[in-house]
Write an enzyme that holds these catalytic residues in place. Structure first.
Site, PDB file in Angstrom:
ATOM      1  N   TYR A   1       0.685  -1.253  -0.089  1.00 33.00           N
ATOM      2  CA  TYR A   1      -0.030  -0.169  -0.273  1.00 33.00           C
ATOM      3  C   TYR A   1       0.766   1.413  -0.022  1.00 33.00           C
ATOM      4  O   TYR A   1       1.762   1.443   0.899  1.00 33.00           O
ATOM      5  CB  TYR A   1      -1.017   0.051   1.239  1.00 33.00           C
ATOM      6  CG  TYR A   1      -2.315  -0.316   0.890  1.00 33.00           C
ATOM      7  CD1 TYR A   1      -2.855   0.965   0.119  1.00 33.00           C
ATOM      8  CD2 TYR A   1      -2.942  -1.096   0.931  1.00 33.00           C
ATOM      9  CE1 TYR A   1      -4.287   0.726  -0.086  1.00 33.00           C
ATOM     10  CE2 TYR A   1      -4.194  -1.467   0.438  1.00 33.00           C
ATOM     11  CZ  TYR A   1      -5.025  -0.323  -0.107  1.00 33.00           C
ATOM     12  OH  TYR A   1      -6.406  -0.425  -0.551  1.00 33.00           O
TER      13      TYR A   1
ATOM     14  N   GLU B   1      -0.369   4.709  -0.278  1.00 35.43           N
ATOM     15  CA  GLU B   1      -1.390   5.896  -0.627  1.00 35.43           C
ATOM     16  C   GLU B   1      -0.427   7.225  -0.613  1.00 35.43           C
ATOM     17  O   GLU B   1       0.356   7.315   0.421  1.00 35.43           O
ATOM     18  CB  GLU B   1      -2.469   6.059   0.522  1.00 35.43           C
ATOM     19  CG  GLU B   1      -3.625   5.308   0.005  1.00 35.43           C
ATOM     20  CD  GLU B   1      -4.834   5.500   0.843  1.00 35.43           C
ATOM     21  OE1 GLU B   1      -4.758   6.244   1.892  1.00 35.43           O
ATOM     22  OE2 GLU B   1      -5.854   4.702   0.745  1.00 35.43           O
TER      23      GLU B   1
ATOM     24  N   THR C   1      -3.853   6.031 -21.689  1.00 38.12           N
ATOM     25  CA  THR C   1      -3.797   4.584 -21.006  1.00 38.12           C
ATOM     26  C   THR C   1      -2.172   4.131 -21.328  1.00 38.12           C
ATOM     27  O   THR C   1      -1.652   4.825 -22.066  1.00 38.12           O
ATOM     28  CB  THR C   1      -4.742   3.712 -21.761  1.00 38.12           C
ATOM     29  OG1 THR C   1      -4.107   3.452 -22.984  1.00 38.12           O
ATOM     30  CG2 THR C   1      -6.176   3.753 -21.482  1.00 38.12           C
TER      31      THR C   1
ATOM     32  N   ASP D   1      -6.716  13.345 -24.927  1.00 41.60           N
ATOM     33  CA  ASP D   1      -6.830  11.901 -24.304  1.00 41.60           C
ATOM     34  C   ASP D   1      -6.008  11.024 -25.664  1.00 41.60           C
ATOM     35  O   ASP D   1      -6.625  10.912 -26.620  1.00 41.60           O
ATOM     36  CB  ASP D   1      -8.149  11.607 -24.216  1.00 41.60           C
ATOM     37  CG  ASP D   1      -8.095  10.034 -23.898  1.00 41.60           C
ATOM     38  OD1 ASP D   1      -7.268   9.266 -23.779  1.00 41.60           O
ATOM     39  OD2 ASP D   1      -9.326   9.740 -23.722  1.00 41.60           O
TER      40      ASP D   1
ATOM     41  N   LYS E   1      -2.001   0.329 -24.617  1.00 43.54           N
ATOM     42  CA  LYS E   1      -2.681   0.077 -25.981  1.00 43.54           C
ATOM     43  C   LYS E   1      -1.215   0.318 -26.499  1.00 43.54           C
ATOM     44  O   LYS E   1      -0.375  -0.450 -26.567  1.00 43.54           O
ATOM     45  CB  LYS E   1      -3.591   1.051 -26.344  1.00 43.54           C
ATOM     46  CG  LYS E   1      -5.005   0.805 -25.394  1.00 43.54           C
ATOM     47  CD  LYS E   1      -6.082   1.931 -25.785  1.00 43.54           C
ATOM     48  CE  LYS E   1      -7.209   1.726 -24.705  1.00 43.54           C
ATOM     49  NZ  LYS E   1      -8.168   2.422 -24.741  1.00 43.54           N
TER      50      LYS E   1
ATOM     51  N   ARG F   1      -1.887  -2.592 -17.814  1.00 40.36           N
ATOM     52  CA  ARG F   1      -3.218  -1.980 -18.055  1.00 40.36           C
ATOM     53  C   ARG F   1      -2.953  -0.765 -16.853  1.00 40.36           C
ATOM     54  O   ARG F   1      -2.741  -0.965 -15.637  1.00 40.36           O
ATOM     55  CB  ARG F   1      -4.070  -3.023 -17.472  1.00 40.36           C
ATOM     56  CG  ARG F   1      -4.871  -3.382 -18.450  1.00 40.36           C
ATOM     57  CD  ARG F   1      -6.460  -4.077 -17.992  1.00 40.36           C
ATOM     58  NE  ARG F   1      -7.291  -3.527 -19.202  1.00 40.36           N
ATOM     59  CZ  ARG F   1      -7.212  -3.961 -20.355  1.00 40.36           C
ATOM     60  NH1 ARG F   1      -6.196  -4.945 -20.892  1.00 40.36           N
ATOM     61  NH2 ARG F   1      -7.999  -3.525 -21.228  1.00 40.36           N
TER      62      ARG F   1
HETATM   63  C1  LIG Z   1      -9.435   3.126 -23.895  1.00 44.78           C
HETATM   64  C2  LIG Z   1      -9.575   4.647 -23.748  1.00 44.78           C
HETATM   65  C3  LIG Z   1      -9.999   4.826 -22.693  1.00 44.78           C
HETATM   66  C4  LIG Z   1     -10.055   4.212 -21.323  1.00 44.78           C
HETATM   67  O1  LIG Z   1      -9.262   3.312 -21.214  1.00 44.78           O
HETATM   68  P1  LIG Z   1      -9.592   2.177 -19.948  1.00 44.78           P
HETATM   69  O2  LIG Z   1      -8.338   1.794 -19.468  1.00 44.78           O
HETATM   70  O3  LIG Z   1     -10.230   1.200 -20.689  1.00 44.78           O
HETATM   71  O4  LIG Z   1     -10.383   2.925 -18.785  1.00 44.78           O
HETATM   72  C5  LIG Z   1     -10.043   6.347 -22.564  1.00 44.78           C
HETATM   73  N1  LIG Z   1      -9.817   7.166 -23.561  1.00 44.78           N
HETATM   74  C6  LIG Z   1      -9.708   6.913 -24.825  1.00 44.78           C
HETATM   75  C7  LIG Z   1      -9.491   7.520 -25.940  1.00 44.78           C
HETATM   76  C8  LIG Z   1      -9.543   5.399 -25.129  1.00 44.78           C
HETATM   77  O5  LIG Z   1      -9.502   4.676 -26.388  1.00 44.78           O
END
Ligand SMILES: *Cc1c(COP(=O)(O)O)cnc(C)c1O
Length: 430
Positions: free
Chosen positions: A52, A54, A224, A198, A227, A233
């Site tokens: 932990y 925090e 993220t 994003d 990807k 993750r």
């Molecule tokens: C995949 C994605 C997210 C969310 O990611 P998670 O880890 O699944 O919560 C947010 N924004 C965009 C543009 C995404 O493609």
């Protein structure tokens, strides 16, 4: 020798084995998915899951942070260097939470946010109606020009002038073209909005210099880590120095409790991997593969949203083929080609059974596949589409997929050549 898991829980052990076999056998074309390296997998499955932590390095609410503080600092330093940002927060549990944290660092409940509508390629958390972002904030959504399949920056500017949002969100989850983050930044400036970018899908292309970075043009960049970036993750926020304190507060204690330190540890490893020439070669190959896949599908008369791709993904509009996206996605899955059905900008169908299918090349590229294989995959996709009700042909395609997959072993076994020890264990050659 049986593993601990095999002995203790043979049922789950067996299911993991089956999933591993599936990931190995199938051609995985879901553009948000990938294969992490063994090093990332090891860090992610390490004893850091027991801790932990925090708070932030030097300011924790629990003792015993001798190691975690060092790890989190390394992860943050590697991330800021890689993205050329002032500051990084590596604690968000996922991309969705990272977006929440970005919004709450810059706006209050009830303020207006403006993002790309989901059926046009935006993410749920960009203010889509079933997502709580549209309930806590007043959500205005921009769309894609259905004629070009591209963002219409004039429309975005007009909407921004009309609604005066507190935040404009750039970025998408199903958009096959470059996004001009500089224009988004200019529009935001003109209307006095903040700009949140994003880059969840394209982060790997951004750090490799293949897609323009939003870092100079956005107040906060959200991503993220799993990807195209090919880490564990998780989520991450990058920002200008002036927003650092707000971003930190927004993540913890604003939204989260203890960070997932095993993930933070694996993020540190992934950031090191992404800072190598091998990673740049991988990212370049992703785009080459997507273009090769697109080209071959166009030859077979498939319509692609925007006519092609600049990045890692394509959106096929199946209306002229008279097959629904779901039907093709399911048939492809039986043929061991895994993609997802998706709405397209001109889609008259219901989102539960849309006319589109979305495909991307990060995972096949991590396996070492190149343009030749991408084209071969297009041929197999076309074969399934043309024989959509013929199970024996679909089964035959499945066998061809197995043959192709077997030539490109799953990179669970790949290691980016060791940074300190030049002897690669068994590096993937791109
Ligand atoms: C995949 C994605 C997210 C969310 O990611 P998670 O880890 O699944 O919560 C947010 N924004 C965009 C543009 C995404 O493609």
């Amino acid at each position: 020798m049986a593993t601990a898991l095999e002995r203790y829980d043979p049922q789950i052990y067996e299911l993991i084995r089956q999933e591993k076999a599936r990931q190995s056998a199938c051609i995985r074309l879901i553009p948000s998915e990938n294969y992490v390296s063994r090093a990332v997998m090891e860090a992610s499955g390490s004893c850091l899951t027991n801790k932990y932590a925090e708070g932030y390095p030097g300011k924790r609410y629990y003792e015993g942070q001798q190691v975690t503080d060092l790890i989190e600092k390394i992860a943050r330093e590697r991330a800021t260097k890689l993205f050329k940002a002032d500051y990084a927060n590596v604690q968000p549990y996922s991309g969705s939470i990272a977006n929440w944290a970005a919004y709450l660092a810059l706006a209050k409940p009830g303020d207006t946010i403006m993002g790309l509508s989901l059926p046009y390629g935006g993410h749920l958390t960009h203010g889509w109606k079933v997502n709580v972002t549209s309930k806590i904030f007043n959500s205005v959504q921009y769309t894609i020009d259905p004629k070009t399949g591209r963002l219409d920056y004039n429309q975005i500017e007009d909407l921004a002038k009309k609604h005066k949002p507190k935040i404009i969100i750039s970025g998408a989850t199903a958009y096959p073209r470059q996004i001009d983050f500089e224009i988004f930044g200019q529009i935001a400036k003109k209307v006095g909005a903040c700009h949140v970018s994003d880059i969840a899908h394209i982060a790997g292309l951004v750090v490799a210099g293949i897609h323009k970075s939003p870092v100079p043009y956005a107040d906060i960049v959200s991503t993220t880590t799993h990807k195209t970036l090919r880490g564990p993750r998780g989520g991450m926020l990058l920002c200008k120095a002036e927003h650092a304190a707000n971003v930190d507060k927004s993540v913890f204690p604003g939204l989260q409790g203890g960070p997932h330190m095993h993930t933070v540890t694996a993020i540190a490893v992934a950031m090191a991997e992404a800072n190598t020439p091998e990673f740049v070669a991988y990212a370049k190959q992703i785009v080459k593969n997507a273009k090769a896949l697109a080209e071959k599908l166009l030859e077979f008369g498939f319509n692609l949203s925007s006519g092609g791709t600049d990045n890692h993904l394509i959106l096929i509009d199946l209306q002229n083929k008279k097959i629904s996206g779901k039907k093709l996605a399911k048939a492809l899955d039986r043929a061991k080609i895994v993609a997802n059905y998706n709405t397209t900008p001109l889609d008259p169908a219901h989102p539960a059974d849309p006319s589109g299918i979305r495909m991307g090349t990060p995972a096949i590229t991590s396996r070492g596949m190149k343009e030749e294989q991408a084209k071969q995959i297009a041929i197999l996709i076309n074969k399934v589409a043309e024989n959509i009700d013929n199970e024996s042909v679909i089964e035959e395609v499945g066998k061809e997929v197995l043959l192709l997959s077997s030539q490109f072993p799953v990179p669970e076994h790949f290691i980016i050549p060791n940074r300190n020890n030049p002897e690669p264990l068994d590096a993937l050659t791109y």
